[in-house]
Design a protein around this motif. Sequence first.
Motif, short mmCIF file in Angstrom:
data_model
loop_
_atom_site.label_atom_id
_atom_site.label_comp_id
_atom_site.label_asym_id
_atom_site.label_seq_id
_atom_site.Cartn_x
_atom_site.Cartn_y
_atom_site.Cartn_z
N ASP A 149 67.05 72.65 38.47
CA ASP A 149 65.90 73.21 39.18
C ASP A 149 64.78 72.21 39.37
OD1 ASP A 149 67.11 75.77 39.29
OD2 ASP A 149 66.42 76.19 37.26
N LYS A 150 64.72 71.20 38.50
CA LYS A 150 63.61 70.24 38.55
C LYS A 150 64.11 68.80 38.44
CE LYS A 150 59.72 70.89 36.83
NZ LYS A 150 58.67 70.77 35.84
N PRO A 151 64.83 68.32 39.47
CA PRO A 151 65.33 66.94 39.41
C PRO A 151 64.20 65.92 39.30
CG PRO A 151 65.61 67.85 41.62
CD PRO A 151 65.19 68.98 40.72
N GLU A 152 63.01 66.31 39.73
CA GLU A 152 61.86 65.39 39.66
C GLU A 152 61.43 65.09 38.23
OE1 GLU A 152 60.13 69.58 40.11
OE2 GLU A 152 61.82 68.48 40.95
N THR A 153 61.99 65.83 37.25
CA THR A 153 61.72 65.53 35.84
C THR A 153 62.07 64.07 35.54
OG1 THR A 153 62.21 67.83 35.30
CG2 THR A 153 62.19 66.27 33.46
N ILE A 154 63.12 63.55 36.19
CA ILE A 154 63.50 62.15 35.98
C ILE A 154 62.39 61.23 36.48
CG2 ILE A 154 65.12 60.32 36.65
CD1 ILE A 154 67.31 62.49 36.72
N ASN A 155 61.79 61.55 37.63
CA ASN A 155 60.68 60.74 38.15
C ASN A 155 59.49 60.77 37.20
OD1 ASN A 155 61.73 62.12 41.13
ND2 ASN A 155 61.73 59.91 40.90
N GLU A 156 59.26 61.94 36.60
CA GLU A 156 58.07 62.12 35.78
C GLU A 156 58.21 61.55 34.37
OE1 GLU A 156 57.86 66.36 36.06
OE2 GLU A 156 57.23 66.30 38.17
N ASP A 157 59.43 61.58 33.80
CA ASP A 157 59.62 61.16 32.41
C ASP A 157 61.03 60.61 32.23
OD1 ASP A 157 59.30 60.76 29.71
OD2 ASP A 157 59.35 62.88 29.16
N ALA A 158 61.30 59.46 32.86
CA ALA A 158 62.66 58.91 32.90
C ALA A 158 63.23 58.64 31.51
CB ALA A 158 62.68 57.62 33.73
N PHE A 159 62.39 58.22 30.56
CA PHE A 159 62.89 57.86 29.22
C PHE A 159 62.81 59.02 28.23
CE2 PHE A 159 61.51 53.41 30.52
CZ PHE A 159 62.81 52.98 30.78
N GLY A 160 62.38 60.19 28.68
CA GLY A 160 62.23 61.33 27.76
C GLY A 160 62.91 62.57 28.29
N GLU A 161 62.10 63.50 28.82
CA GLU A 161 62.62 64.79 29.30
C GLU A 161 63.58 64.63 30.46
OE1 GLU A 161 62.08 67.80 27.84
OE2 GLU A 161 61.11 66.58 26.32
N GLY A 162 63.59 63.47 31.11
CA GLY A 162 64.47 63.24 32.25
C GLY A 162 65.85 62.73 31.90
N TRP A 163 66.27 62.87 30.64
CA TRP A 163 67.64 62.47 30.27
C TRP A 163 68.64 63.28 31.10
CZ3 TRP A 163 71.05 65.97 27.97
CH2 TRP A 163 70.48 67.17 27.52
N ILE A 164 69.85 62.75 31.27
CA ILE A 164 70.82 63.40 32.16
C ILE A 164 71.96 64.07 31.39
CG2 ILE A 164 72.43 63.04 34.08
CD1 ILE A 164 70.51 60.73 34.97
N PHE A 165 72.59 63.35 30.46
CA PHE A 165 73.67 63.95 29.67
C PHE A 165 73.78 63.24 28.32
CE2 PHE A 165 75.56 60.65 32.30
CZ PHE A 165 76.45 59.99 31.47
N ALA A 166 74.50 63.88 27.39
CA ALA A 166 74.73 63.31 26.07
C ALA A 166 76.23 63.23 25.82
CB ALA A 166 74.04 64.14 24.99
N VAL A 167 76.65 62.13 25.20
CA VAL A 167 78.06 61.84 24.96
C VAL A 167 78.29 61.70 23.46
CG1 VAL A 167 79.85 60.07 25.31
CG2 VAL A 167 78.24 60.58 27.15
N ARG A 168 79.40 62.28 22.99
CA ARG A 168 79.86 61.97 21.62
C ARG A 168 80.68 60.69 21.76
NH1 ARG A 168 81.84 66.56 20.02
NH2 ARG A 168 79.92 67.17 18.98
N ILE A 169 80.12 59.60 21.32
CA ILE A 169 80.69 58.27 21.57
C ILE A 169 82.03 58.11 20.86
CG2 ILE A 169 79.42 57.19 19.68
CD1 ILE A 169 79.06 54.74 21.52
N SER A 170 82.99 57.50 21.56
CA SER A 170 84.31 57.30 20.96
C SER A 170 84.50 55.88 20.45
CB SER A 170 85.41 57.65 21.98
OG SER A 170 85.28 56.86 23.14
N ASN A 171 83.66 54.95 20.89
CA ASN A 171 83.81 53.56 20.45
C ASN A 171 82.42 52.93 20.31
OD1 ASN A 171 84.36 50.89 20.01
ND2 ASN A 171 85.61 50.61 21.84
#
Length: 131
Positions: A87-109
């Motif tokens: 609903d608010k893609p502009e969150t990335i523009n407003e806070d790229a290093f914080g609230e604008g994160w995109i996804f989280a991965v359980r790292i395999s390596n």
Amino acid sequence: MSEIPGDLKFNKSHEWARVEDGGLVRVGISDHAQSQLGDLVYVELPEIGSSVQAGNAAAVVESVKAASDIYSPVSGEVVEVNETLNDKPETINEDAFGEGWIFAVRISNRAELDDLLDASAYEELVENEDH
């Protein structure tokens, strides 16, 4: 340009990775990347449970200028996506290093983290691009 958080690692393609407790790696795009893209109007999130490979496209952001693939900095399973961006893609523009994160991965390596740039190396990359 905004201050680059020292706890982040970066792809040369401007995605960041923040290692969190329990082997989770949160992923987003840098402040530099969002400013180059301009106003974001849509984010295509990866599916929870899908596998991503380091260096492969995992998501898409669309701005008024262009659509850009978001490459996963690490391999693993997508365990969380930032639903706010639907609903608010502009969150990335407003806070790229914080609230604008995109996804989280359980790292395999975890060794893949060693292939990423630290904050100062990334800052140098950005400065060289701007000249």
